[in-house]
Enzyme design. Structure first.
Site, short mmCIF file in Angstrom:
data_model
loop_
_atom_site.label_atom_id
_atom_site.label_comp_id
_atom_site.label_asym_id
_atom_site.label_seq_id
_atom_site.Cartn_x
_atom_site.Cartn_y
_atom_site.Cartn_z
N ASP A 11 -45.91 16.92 33.61
CA ASP A 11 -46.63 16.25 32.54
C ASP A 11 -46.15 16.81 31.20
OD1 ASP A 11 -48.84 14.75 31.31
OD2 ASP A 11 -49.75 16.72 31.01
N ASP A 13 -48.06 16.24 27.39
CA ASP A 13 -49.12 16.72 26.49
C ASP A 13 -50.09 17.65 27.21
OD1 ASP A 13 -47.88 15.02 24.79
OD2 ASP A 13 -49.55 13.62 24.55
N ASP A 200 -52.10 18.99 33.76
CA ASP A 200 -53.33 19.59 33.25
C ASP A 200 -54.55 18.68 33.33
OD1 ASP A 200 -52.14 17.95 31.04
OD2 ASP A 200 -53.96 18.61 30.01
#
Length: 260
Positions: A11, A13, A200
């Site tokens: 991922d 961001d 996240d």
């Protein structure tokens, strides 16, 4: 026996990129080690191809595919600029506008905002926000109502074949495709790879669970993920340091375990 090929899916961001500044600088040591070892790093993000194409080259990853718009599409290797056109974005926006008006009024997406508003909502510079507006497959946005209304909104979209997925910042709508599904598609191009995934947010959970080794990178900007399948067996690990510093620590651990 020869060691299996190692693939890294990550991922952006809140994981490889800092949630607030979008910097990847603290992850540079691990990125350099991966590049020296010729290990592919596949970006997997809700960002558009227009956003990911230049970033992928900046990171030194142009030779590898990238998963774009939360798994709704794949950007193939070697493009500093994405292809023009394609996708079902206009169809998606039409489906959104068919939702009952009382529900539709409580959701605002990128297609409802101008570039300045996208920049304000994301913290991106306007030049980057303009790339974020070049959507092909999905619509990120914000829900302003309560949970009951959100459930009704999601159900109304589902009746039209549209899925809604929570990310680190936005509720993103699409006609399907997931990071996990695209990860499997890309991994199938390699011979028996060992897959490491890092993320996240909730839209990373399937990708982390499907990988041979997953890392949940801390992101104080949103509630932590609940325990994922694979954590009790040691296949998924949590990194307490957030963002690219945590990403760097996770990759250093992987490289050590692989004897690199």
């Amino acid at each position: 026996m020869p060691r299996p090929a190692l693939l890294i899916f990550t991922d952006l961001d809140g994981t490889l990129l800092d949630h607030d500044t979008y910097s990847h600088a603290p992850a540079r040591p691990a990125l350099d080690r991966l590049r020296a070892a010729a290990i592919p790093v596949i970006l997997a993000s809700s960002k558009t191809a227009a956003e990911i194409a230049p970033l992928r080259c900046e990171l030194g990853l142009c030779a590898f595919p990238a998963i774009v718009e939360n798994g709704a599409g794949i950007l193939e290797p070697g493009r500093a600029e994405p292809p023009q056109g394609g996708g079902r974005y206009a169809e998606l926006r039409a489906a959104l506008d068919r939702v009952p008006a009382a529900l539709r009024a409580q959701y605002r997406g990128f297609g409802d905002w101008d570039v300045a508003e996208i920049a304000r909502r994301t913290g991106l510079p306007e030049t980057h926000a303009a790339r974020a507006a070049r959507r092909q497959h999905s619509e990120p946005g914000l829900w302003s109502g309560d949970d009951t209304g959100k459930a009704a909104f999601v159900a109304a979209l589902r009746a039209q074949g549209v899925t809604a997925r929570e990310g680190g910042r936005f509720l993103t709508l699409s006609f399907g495709g997931t990071k996990a599904g695209r990860m499997a598609e890309i991994a199938a191009r390699h011979r028996t790879p060992f897959i490491v995934a890092l993320g996240d947010a909730a839209n990373d959970a399937e990708m982390l669970e499907q990988a041979d080794m997953g890392f949940v990178i801390a992101n104080p900007a949103h509630p932590p993920l609940p325990m994922l399948r694979g954590e009790p067996h040691g296949h998924i690990h949590r990194i307490d340091t957030p963002g690219p510093k945590g990403w760097n620590a996770a990759i250093e651990r992987v490289m050590t375990e692989f004897g690199m």
